[in-house]
Design an enzyme around this catalytic site. Structure first.
Site, PDB file in Angstrom:
ATOM      1  N   ASP A   9       0.772  -1.106  -0.199  1.00  0.00           N
ATOM      2  CA  ASP A   9       0.053  -0.160   0.013  1.00  0.00           C
ATOM      3  C   ASP A   9       0.986   1.208  -0.185  1.00  0.00           C
ATOM      4  OD1 ASP A   9      -1.795  -1.893   0.298  1.00  0.00           O
ATOM      5  OD2 ASP A   9      -2.777  -1.068   2.155  1.00  0.00           O
ATOM      6  N   ASP A  51      -4.862  -1.000  -1.510  1.00  0.00           N
ATOM      7  CA  ASP A  51      -6.329  -0.506  -1.568  1.00  0.00           C
ATOM      8  C   ASP A  51      -6.924  -0.173  -2.572  1.00  0.00           C
ATOM      9  OD1 ASP A  51      -6.330  -1.163   1.196  1.00  0.00           O
ATOM     10  OD2 ASP A  51      -7.050   0.912   1.917  1.00  0.00           O
ATOM     11  N   HIS A  53     -10.686   0.804  -3.420  1.00  0.00           N
ATOM     12  CA  HIS A  53     -11.906   0.953  -2.903  1.00  0.00           C
ATOM     13  C   HIS A  53     -12.911   1.146  -3.978  1.00  0.00           C
ATOM     14  CE1 HIS A  53     -10.716  -0.231   1.197  1.00  0.00           C
ATOM     15  NE2 HIS A  53     -10.170   0.897   1.382  1.00  0.00           N
ATOM     16  N   HIS A  62     -16.409   0.206   5.591  1.00  0.00           N
ATOM     17  CA  HIS A  62     -15.146   0.998   5.821  1.00  0.00           C
ATOM     18  C   HIS A  62     -15.043   2.415   5.563  1.00  0.00           C
ATOM     19  CE1 HIS A  62     -10.704   0.262   5.941  1.00  0.00           C
ATOM     20  NE2 HIS A  62     -10.447   0.850   4.751  1.00  0.00           N
ATOM     21  N   HIS A  78     -11.049   7.113   0.757  1.00  0.00           N
ATOM     22  CA  HIS A  78      -9.480   6.997   0.488  1.00  0.00           C
ATOM     23  C   HIS A  78      -9.354   5.869  -0.558  1.00  0.00           C
ATOM     24  CE1 HIS A  78      -9.813   4.079   3.633  1.00  0.00           C
ATOM     25  NE2 HIS A  78      -8.954   3.504   3.141  1.00  0.00           N
ATOM     26  N   LYS A 103      -7.011  -4.955  -3.035  1.00  0.00           N
ATOM     27  CA  LYS A 103      -7.872  -5.355  -1.716  1.00  0.00           C
ATOM     28  C   LYS A 103      -8.790  -3.970  -1.362  1.00  0.00           C
ATOM     29  CE  LYS A 103      -4.268  -3.968   1.584  1.00  0.00           C
ATOM     30  NZ  LYS A 103      -4.890  -3.006   2.254  1.00  0.00           N
ATOM     31  N   CYS A 145      -2.013  -1.914   7.941  1.00  0.00           N
ATOM     32  CA  CYS A 145      -2.010  -3.078   6.787  1.00  0.00           C
ATOM     33  C   CYS A 145      -0.633  -4.003   6.563  1.00  0.00           C
ATOM     34  CB  CYS A 145      -2.225  -2.395   5.523  1.00  0.00           C
ATOM     35  SG  CYS A 145      -3.901  -1.662   5.161  1.00  0.00           S
TER      36      CYS A 145
END
Length: 206
Positions: A9, A51, A53, A62, A78, A103, A145
């Site tokens: 990340d 990430d 999203h 989240h 984010h 993810k 993470c």
């Protein structure tokens, strides 16, 4: 007995100026690049996670609602997939990354072991296919993470090392506890050889 590097990340939203910027994040991106240029050929597999999203829902709770984030289970928006915030930090050289995994696609994922490629291959399957036994972990954030990924790697039976000078954490005390927790779980907390010619990243847990 193959060895993998997991870069967790290192994204714009997790570095200075981002939606959840971590002090020292940009410096860690630079240091990881130095490390990769020196050691990429020592790894059988290099994986980078992000990430990724959804931008049109709360990703399983989240993203915080109107009440605002608690910074424990809920967060500001984010790393929405396809936006600049989800891009790798520009100081991270991804040219030697073999596989990119994603993810948090609609879920509150923290560990890279919950991530998968665009075609749905999971990180555990990738590691199994390459017969990986050792996983080195670097990236952001130490107390979130990175911690979750390293602990999941240990739980899956891998020999794990976290390079403490190649991670940056949100909270110094919580990050120190995370590294201690990884050690208790049987992981190794080591230092890389990138100190020469580089300053320690401000705010990173060293």
């Amino acid at each position: 007995m193959a060895r993998a590097l997991l870069v967790v990340d290192v994204q714009n939203d997790f570095t200075e100026g981002g939606a959840l910027g971590v002090d020292g994040g940009a410096a860690v991106a630079e240091r990881i690049t130095v490390y990769l240029r020196r050691h990429a050929d020592e790894y059988d597999l290099i994986v980078a996670s992000r990430d990724w999203h959804h931008g049109d829902d709360d990703n399983g709770g989240h993203f915080a609602g109107p009440e605002g984030p608690d910074y424990v289970d809920t967060w500001p928006v984010h790393c929405v997939g396809g936006t600049p915030g989800a891009d790798y930090h520009p100081d991270l050289d991804t040219s030697v990354v073999d596989v990119h995994v994603f993810k948090g696609r609609g879920r509150p994922d923290y560990s890279a072991f919950q991530a998968s490629t665009e075609d749905g291959t999971t990180l555990p399957d990738l590691l199994a296919d390459r017969r990986v036994t050792t996983v080195d972990v670097v990236g952001i954030a130490t107390d979130h993470c990175v911690r979750a990924s390293a602990l999941d790697a240990r739980a899956a039976g891998f020999d794990v090392a976290v390079y403490e000078d190649l991670v940056a954490g949100v909270d110094p005390e919580r990050s120190a506890r995370a590294l201690a927790e990884i050690s208790v779980a049987g992981g190794h907390v080591d230092r890389s050889d990138t100190d020469e010619g580089l300053a320690s990243p401000g705010g990173a847990v060293l």
